[in-house]
Design an enzyme around this catalytic site. Structure first.
Site, PDB file in Angstrom:
ATOM      1  CB  SER A   1      -0.950   0.002   1.207  1.00 28.82           C
ATOM      2  OG  SER A   1      -0.240  -0.161   2.410  1.00 28.82           O
ATOM      3  CE  LYS A   2       5.183   0.528  -4.144  1.00 36.45           C
ATOM      4  NZ  LYS A   2       4.338  -0.628  -4.420  1.00 36.45           N
ATOM      5  NE  ARG A   3      -2.600   2.867   2.635  1.00 36.32           N
ATOM      6  CZ  ARG A   3      -3.313   2.693   1.542  1.00 36.32           C
ATOM      7  NH1 ARG A   3      -2.908   3.173   0.378  1.00 36.32           N
ATOM      8  NH2 ARG A   3      -4.472   2.053   1.579  1.00 36.32           N
TER       9      ARG A   3
END
Lengths: 272, 272
Positions: free
Chosen positions: A94-96
């Site tokens: 999700s590369k938050r």
């Protein structure tokens, strides 16, 4: 059991460094799934069952679910994986990246809601955007370092103190952010010599390596550059090449996925 | 109408540079909303109605919805805002960043699913992680530049060619990524002199400025540093200080939110 221990066990049990990415693009699913209300769930769980003994991890890409409002299908896929294949790590891609109070919410999303063993995060907002994830001591935090896309160079290759930014990120994670031993890094397969430089900086830290398969990275060069001394240390991801592997009309998609997953795992192992 | 035009009209119509952030933390909501199945929706829409004539934008932070599995309430909040207050821009704060094919899915999430006028994105993965958003020509792309959190300095303050990375990002967006005039930047209020440096680089480009209110940034210094020559150019965000403004037992939360929103707008205007 921690994420790192679970990954280590899966590497050994399945003799595999292959991570199967779950990027369900509705337009590319077999027709029987496009019209079904739970088509994404059924497609992904069939892929999981067809490849679980060949993989060291599964990695759903949340964007494909979010675009369709299919979070509940993602929840069910994650629950299925944990139930049927509990020894295979689940990585939520999700590369938050956000300030601490918000990062805490994203950690809840990844670890509590979806039950992920690890989650991908962006380093751009720094230490306090990553630290909240560490409160879940048995989970992993996989930090973007050197990405496989063409524009990755725009920032990551900028020179900082005589070396490119991505090496600075690798050093920062190895020296500081990994204080609990929970970290891994994303390093793309499209630049093997850079993968080797990151490996030299981070010791045995696991690397999540996208970019083979549809993105064109070379398997031999990738494995040679990124493996640890023990021949492990990598989760080499392939998504589209496995999910959409059907080569001829009438071929079963799950059998095709299994065929390509096995070929990919074996090609990786031949290079170890 | 484009995002930039819509923002320009909202600045003028409401005489306001205030962006109201919607970060619904369940533990801090009034009790009547904590037990209701649509409590987040009801809380946020009451906040919207209480402050819509005082704001130039609303900015839901998706992490607070994702942690609770409340995407459908977010969809309804966005639909309500578009229906009842169609002249106020809707900014989805999600700070996405991924390769092109995945960024396209995130653009669909923000623009098609939630109907956002603009979305926040991370620059770490470079141009092709931002470009897919530009296909929606009437929407905005708000790129992280200098963030308000303590760890923001870890990467953003690294020296690249004699100046900090965040200035390099500002230049990159101004010179290249803004080719359609769709871009804005996130620059925190906690560093007014850095805000001024970004303003000098980007001309009249809008800046989304978090960090006043709960995060402690000074309103006068922020406005002086970040305004354009016409006294606009900023969306100054406040979330927690407005949402949880109730100062005394029995005070209505929506009236309290309106009071603080008006005070904040007026303090900003006094400094223009």
């Amino acid at each position: 059991m921690t994420f790192i221990n679970k990954l280590d066990a899966a590497w050994a049990a399945n003799d595999s460094l292959l991570c199967v990415g779950l990027d369900p693009d509705m337009a590319r699913l077999p027709a029987q799934f496009q019209s079904a209300p739970d088509g994404i769930y059924r497609f992904c769980t069939e892929i999981i069952d067809a490849t679980a003994d060949l993989a060291c991890a599964f990695k759903p890409q949340i964007a494909y679910f979010a675009a369709l409002g299919a979070e509940q299908q993602l929840e069910r896929i994650c629950a299925y994986l944990r139930d049927k294949h509990p020894h295979i790590p689940l990585i939520l891609d999700s590369k938050r990246g956000d300030i601490g109070a918000t990062a805490k919410q994203y950690a809840r999303e990844a670890y509590d809601r979806y039950g992920a063993d690890a989650v991908t995060v962006s380093p751009y907002m720094g230490s306090d955007s990553v630290e909240p994830y560490m409160e879940w001591r048995d989970r992993g935090v996989i930090v973007l370092c050197r990405t496989s896309n063409p524009g990755g160079s725009d920032l990551q290759f900028l020179e900082v103190n005589g070396r490119p930014l991505y090496q600075h990120v690798a050093q920062l994670v190895a020296d500081k952010w990994n204080h609990n031993g929970q970290c891994a890094l994303v390093v793309g397969a499209t630049f093997p010599e850079e993968l080797a430089q990151v490996r030299a900086i981070v010791g045995d830290m696991p690397l999540l390596v996208p970019g083979i398969g549809a993105q064109g990275g070379d398997v031999n060069a990738t494995v040679t550059a990124g493996r640890t001394d023990s021949g492990k240390g990598m989760m080499i991801n392939s998504s589209r090449a496995i999910l959409y592997a059907t080569a001829a009309a009438g071929e079963d998609f799950a059998q095709a996925a299994r065929r390509v997953a096995r070929e990919t795992r074996d090609a990786i192992n031949a290079a170890r």
